[in-house]
Motif scaffolding. Structure first.
Motif, short mmCIF file in Angstrom:
data_model
loop_
_atom_site.label_atom_id
_atom_site.label_comp_id
_atom_site.label_asym_id
_atom_site.label_seq_id
_atom_site.Cartn_x
_atom_site.Cartn_y
_atom_site.Cartn_z
N LEU A 225 0.87 -1.16 0.00
CA LEU A 225 0.00 0.00 0.00
C LEU A 225 0.91 1.22 0.00
O LEU A 225 1.65 1.45 0.95
CB LEU A 225 -0.89 -0.04 1.25
CG LEU A 225 -2.16 0.74 1.25
CD1 LEU A 225 -3.03 0.43 0.04
CD2 LEU A 225 -2.94 0.47 2.54
N VAL B 86 -2.66 6.19 0.77
CA VAL B 86 -4.10 6.33 1.04
C VAL B 86 -4.27 7.77 1.48
O VAL B 86 -3.67 8.20 2.46
CB VAL B 86 -4.58 5.36 2.15
CG1 VAL B 86 -6.05 5.60 2.45
CG2 VAL B 86 -4.33 3.92 1.76
N ARG C 297 -11.33 10.11 -1.56
CA ARG C 297 -10.18 9.29 -1.16
C ARG C 297 -9.47 8.77 -2.40
O ARG C 297 -10.10 8.43 -3.40
CB ARG C 297 -10.66 8.12 -0.31
CG ARG C 297 -9.57 7.12 0.02
CD ARG C 297 -10.12 5.99 0.85
NE ARG C 297 -9.89 6.32 2.24
CZ ARG C 297 -9.67 5.44 3.19
NH1 ARG C 297 -9.72 4.16 2.92
NH2 ARG C 297 -9.44 5.82 4.41
N VAL D 277 -6.28 5.89 -3.48
CA VAL D 277 -5.49 4.76 -3.00
C VAL D 277 -4.54 4.33 -4.12
O VAL D 277 -4.96 4.21 -5.27
CB VAL D 277 -6.38 3.57 -2.58
CG1 VAL D 277 -5.53 2.39 -2.11
CG2 VAL D 277 -7.37 3.98 -1.50
#
Length: 99
Positions: free
Chosen positions: A35, A38, A53, A55
């Motif tokens: 990841l 974010v 948002r 990501v």
């Protein structure tokens, strides 16, 4: 070759989305993904960004990304993501290493 998944989403039911987030990392970690970002305050540089948002994630290969995306565990929690948000996502290839 690495691949990246870029998602933008708008969360409209935080309680439902939180149920998705509660189990996300335990499932994600099993598939060698990273990841990378974010962000609930992405900065709009051009066009009109309406999502709340963003990501960004990386996988070593497209088959590994799809193994995660299509895993029974991820599909199971996807119902909470879908109940709590709307999203758009794309997969892009990483650059090949130069020698």
């Amino acid at each position: 070759m690495p691949v990246y998944m870029i998602s933008r989403m708008t969360i409209h039911d935080r309680a439902q989305y939180d149920k998705y987030e509660e189990r996300f990392m335990e499932i994600f970690d099993k598939f060698d993904g990273q990841l990378l970002s974010v962000d609930e305050e992405p900065q709009d540089l051009s066009g009109k960004w309406t999502a709340t948002r963003s990501v960004l994630m990386e996988f070593p290969s497209k088959p590994q990304l799809f193994a995660w995306l299509l895993s029974p565990e991820y599909i199971e929690i996807g119902k909470f993501r879908d109940a709590g948000s709307t999203s758009e996502a794309i997969i892009v290839k990483g650059l090949e290493e130069q020698s």
